[in-house]
Design a protein around this motif. Sequence first.
Motif, PDB file in Angstrom:
ATOM      1  N   ARG A 110       9.023 -16.035  12.622  1.00  0.00           N
ATOM      2  CA  ARG A 110       9.224 -16.926  13.678  1.00  0.00           C
ATOM      3  C   ARG A 110      10.018 -18.303  13.227  1.00  0.00           C
ATOM      4  NH1 ARG A 110       5.245 -20.927  15.609  1.00  0.00           N
ATOM      5  NH2 ARG A 110       5.502 -21.024  17.884  1.00  0.00           N
ATOM      6  N   ARG A 111       9.715 -18.452  12.338  1.00  0.00           N
ATOM      7  CA  ARG A 111      10.318 -19.880  11.680  1.00  0.00           C
ATOM      8  C   ARG A 111      11.972 -19.543  11.736  1.00  0.00           C
ATOM      9  NH1 ARG A 111       7.839 -24.600   8.710  1.00  0.00           N
ATOM     10  NH2 ARG A 111       5.788 -24.282   8.890  1.00  0.00           N
ATOM     11  N   ARG A 112      12.274 -18.334  11.044  1.00  0.00           N
ATOM     12  CA  ARG A 112      13.556 -18.154  11.189  1.00  0.00           C
ATOM     13  C   ARG A 112      14.285 -17.747  12.654  1.00  0.00           C
ATOM     14  NH1 ARG A 112      14.771 -12.547   8.278  1.00  0.00           N
ATOM     15  NH2 ARG A 112      13.796 -13.746   6.643  1.00  0.00           N
ATOM     16  N   GLY A 113      13.694 -17.321  13.580  1.00  0.00           N
ATOM     17  CA  GLY A 113      14.084 -17.397  14.920  1.00  0.00           C
ATOM     18  C   GLY A 113      14.187 -18.842  15.314  1.00  0.00           C
ATOM     19  N   MET A 114      13.277 -19.442  15.223  1.00  0.00           N
ATOM     20  CA  MET A 114      13.451 -20.874  15.563  1.00  0.00           C
ATOM     21  C   MET A 114      14.652 -21.629  15.119  1.00  0.00           C
ATOM     22  SD  MET A 114       9.329 -22.076  15.754  1.00  0.00           S
ATOM     23  CE  MET A 114       9.745 -23.675  16.017  1.00  0.00           C
ATOM     24  N   MET A 115      14.936 -21.456  14.010  1.00  0.00           N
ATOM     25  CA  MET A 115      16.094 -22.036  13.352  1.00  0.00           C
ATOM     26  C   MET A 115      17.387 -21.604  13.759  1.00  0.00           C
ATOM     27  SD  MET A 115      15.055 -22.830   9.271  1.00  0.00           S
ATOM     28  CE  MET A 115      16.417 -23.567   9.073  1.00  0.00           C
ATOM     29  N   GLU A 116      17.603 -20.049  14.120  1.00  0.00           N
ATOM     30  CA  GLU A 116      18.759 -19.526  14.753  1.00  0.00           C
ATOM     31  C   GLU A 116      18.898 -20.102  16.101  1.00  0.00           C
ATOM     32  OE1 GLU A 116      17.902 -15.450  14.545  1.00  0.00           O
ATOM     33  OE2 GLU A 116      18.131 -15.188  12.237  1.00  0.00           O
ATOM     34  N   ARG A 117      17.973 -20.378  16.818  1.00  0.00           N
ATOM     35  CA  ARG A 117      17.968 -20.867  18.178  1.00  0.00           C
ATOM     36  C   ARG A 117      18.506 -22.186  18.281  1.00  0.00           C
ATOM     37  NH1 ARG A 117      13.396 -17.518  19.606  1.00  0.00           N
ATOM     38  NH2 ARG A 117      11.906 -19.440  18.925  1.00  0.00           N
TER      39      ARG A 117
END
Length: 144
Positions: A110-117
Amino acid sequence: MDLTVVAYVIYLLVSVGLTVWVARTLSRNGQVFLADVLHGNEKLAEAVNHLLVVGFYLVNLGFIALYLQDDDRITDARGVFEALSQKLGVVLLVLGVMHLGNVFALNKFRRRGMMEREQIPPVPPQGWAGPAAPQGPWAAPTGH
């Protein structure tokens, strides 16, 4: 009936029941995290969630089966409770570790996805701006 067999049956019923309960809880609540990580792709989130649950079942039920055997012969009710408390305690610890591992992994995704966004600009760049001319008393003289 042999009390060792009674302890085995109780152990299997309780540990498999706990495994099913934890897997369903993880599946139901993990779906929300996966949908967020996968940018709202519900079908993919459902498929990944199902694969995680299957892996959870395989690992935990395999452990439960391997941990069934007990070399000590149970001769009284006290022995049944002692054997069950030891076996179920270990199963609960393994389930807890697996649960925390799943939560950690989901949170990391989830954190990785938030950083990508956050790295994607909301509006595409319109052009390029060069460096601004220096201003102030430290600026180079312009020849006026």
